[in-house]
Design an enzyme around this catalytic site. Structure first.
Site, PDB file in Angstrom:
ATOM      1  N   GLU A  59      -7.094   5.046   7.396  1.00 36.46           N
ATOM      2  CA  GLU A  59      -6.866   6.460   7.056  1.00 36.46           C
ATOM      3  C   GLU A  59      -8.075   7.032   6.316  1.00 36.46           C
ATOM      4  OE1 GLU A  59      -3.045   5.854   5.196  1.00 36.46           O
ATOM      5  OE2 GLU A  59      -2.230   5.339   7.151  1.00 36.46           O
ATOM      6  N   GLU A  75      -5.700  -4.464  10.549  1.00 37.55           N
ATOM      7  CA  GLU A  75      -4.674  -3.445  10.757  1.00 37.55           C
ATOM      8  C   GLU A  75      -4.984  -2.653  12.026  1.00 37.55           C
ATOM      9  OE1 GLU A  75      -2.582  -2.400   6.816  1.00 37.55           O
ATOM     10  OE2 GLU A  75      -4.336  -1.119   6.983  1.00 37.55           O
ATOM     11  N   GLY A  84       2.242   2.672  10.663  1.00 37.28           N
ATOM     12  CA  GLY A  84       3.222   3.739  10.464  1.00 37.28           C
ATOM     13  C   GLY A  84       3.891   4.201  11.751  1.00 37.28           C
ATOM     14  N   ASN A  88       0.874  -1.179   0.000  1.00 33.24           N
ATOM     15  CA  ASN A  88       0.000   0.000   0.000  1.00 33.24           C
ATOM     16  C   ASN A  88       0.908   1.224   0.000  1.00 33.24           C
ATOM     17  OD1 ASN A  88      -1.815   2.042   0.473  1.00 33.24           O
ATOM     18  ND2 ASN A  88      -2.321   1.402   2.572  1.00 33.24           N
ATOM     19  N   SER A 143       3.136  -1.703  10.477  1.00 35.02           N
ATOM     20  CA  SER A 143       4.574  -1.786  10.762  1.00 35.02           C
ATOM     21  C   SER A 143       5.153  -3.176  10.517  1.00 35.02           C
ATOM     22  CB  SER A 143       4.876  -1.319  12.188  1.00 35.02           C
ATOM     23  OG  SER A 143       4.514   0.045  12.338  1.00 35.02           O
ATOM     24  N   HIS A 157      -9.646   1.450   4.415  1.00 39.10           N
ATOM     25  CA  HIS A 157      -8.407   1.643   5.167  1.00 39.10           C
ATOM     26  C   HIS A 157      -8.670   2.623   6.311  1.00 39.10           C
ATOM     27  CE1 HIS A 157      -4.356   2.901   6.215  1.00 39.10           C
ATOM     28  NE2 HIS A 157      -3.956   1.757   5.674  1.00 39.10           N
ATOM     29  N   LYS A 169       0.222   4.274  -0.440  1.00 38.82           N
ATOM     30  CA  LYS A 169      -0.417   5.514   0.049  1.00 38.82           C
ATOM     31  C   LYS A 169      -0.106   6.667  -0.922  1.00 38.82           C
ATOM     32  CE  LYS A 169      -0.236   3.521   4.598  1.00 38.82           C
ATOM     33  NZ  LYS A 169      -0.220   3.675   6.039  1.00 38.82           N
TER      34      LYS A 169
HETATM   35  P1  PGA Z   1       2.664   0.556   7.607  1.00 35.84           P
HETATM   36  O1  PGA Z   1       1.219   0.760   6.928  1.00 35.84           O
HETATM   37  O2  PGA Z   1       3.217  -0.739   7.110  1.00 35.84           O
HETATM   38  O3  PGA Z   1       3.463   1.739   7.175  1.00 35.84           O
HETATM   39  O4  PGA Z   1       2.431   0.539   9.105  1.00 35.84           O
HETATM   40  C1  PGA Z   1       0.334  -0.300   6.724  1.00 35.84           C
HETATM   41  C2  PGA Z   1      -0.960   0.193   6.133  1.00 35.84           C
HETATM   42  O5  PGA Z   1      -1.434   1.269   6.509  1.00 35.84           O
HETATM   43  O6  PGA Z   1      -1.562  -0.474   5.248  1.00 35.84           O
END
Ligand code: PGA
Length: 256
Positions: free
Chosen positions: A99, A169, A175, A11, A215, A97, A13
């Site tokens: 976000e 998640e 992140g 992903n 992460s 997601h 982003k």
């Molecule tokens: P990350 O993001 O691996 O940077 O924690 C995962 C995601 O949001 O899909």
């Protein structure tokens, strides 16, 4: 060991221009483009779907988008439909997601409309669910995950659900560098599998892939991927460099 093929999805982003996408995908294709024992998906921003799609055209790597609108066409300024994604040869789409839920106020009902539109257009939804830190600390993790999962899959038929991928998640792990422990992750993954069994039956629940996201890195992936109900990863930060993404793909191949 399970019969489910592991899946590693990147992903990206809001990162990478169209030219940067070509460069990254070309490197990933060179390293793992012929692999057949892991499903690999990259999800660039909309503006890089076409260039990424061209760069992976002769490989086993699949293209995914990060979002879409449920309607097919119309007055939805700034939006993209499932049909438009299919026309660029995307086969997966990330939906719900955290976000999108937090920053763009997406509700479970709206996400559910997208799941139906994706399936109708032969796109495989990667439906994201997960609790915030406050919800985990307040003891409501499983309740939150159940609501998001069941509302997201409302009205999805038994014949459709094996095309859906679930991504667990935990919001506090995205992140942040704070990965869920293998026990924390496996507990929720097993819970999700249990809900799928209750709602769709054992045989179908055993086919649905449940990814962990938050992460995930080459250092922590082998332990996570060794868990019974963890069928792959949805990777943010570590998908932005070919080296770490390829290491994660190789970790999934080794874990199968
Ligand atoms: P990350 O993001 O691996 O940077 O924690 C995962 C995601 O949001 O899909």
């Amino acid at each position: 060991m399970s019969s489910r093929k592991k899946l590693i999805a990147g992903n990206w982003k809001m990162n990478k221009t169209s030219a940067e996408a070509t460069a990254l995908v070309t490197d990933v294709v060179t390293a793992v483009g012929k692999l057949t024992d892991v499903d690999i998906v990259v999800c660039p921003p909309f503006t890089a779907l076409e260039s990424a799609g061209k760069a992976l055209a002769d490989s086993n790597i699949r293209l995914g988008a990060q979002n879409m609108h449920p309607e097919a066409t119309g007055a939805y300024t700034g939006e993209i439909s499932a049909g438009m994604l299919r026309a660029l040869f995307a086969t997966y789409v990330i939906l719900g997601h955290s976000e999108r839920r937090a920053l763009f106020a997406e509700t479970d009902a709206f996400i559910n409309q997208k799941v139906h539109a994706a399936l109708k257009n032969q796109l495989k939804p990667i439906l994201c669910v997960g609790e915030s830190l406050a919800e985990r600390e307040g003891g409501s993790t499983l309740k939150v995950v159940q609501t998001q999962l069941e509302a997201g899959l409302e009205g999805v038929g038994k014949d459709q659900v094996s095309s859906v991928v679930i991504a667990y998640e935990p919001v506090w792990a995205i992140g942040t560098g704070k990965v869920a422990t293998t026990d924390q992750a496996q507990e929720v993954h097993a819970f999700i599998r249990g809900l799928l069994t209750k709602n769709f039956g054992e045989a179908i629940a055993q086919k649905v892939r449940i990814l962990y996201g938050g992460s995930m890195k080459p250092a922590n992936a082998p332990d996570l991927l060794a868990q019974k109900d963890i069928d792959g990863g949805l990777i943010g930060g570590a998908s932005l460099e070919a080296r770490s993404f390829v290491e994660l793909v190789n970790a999934a191949a080794a874990a199968k």
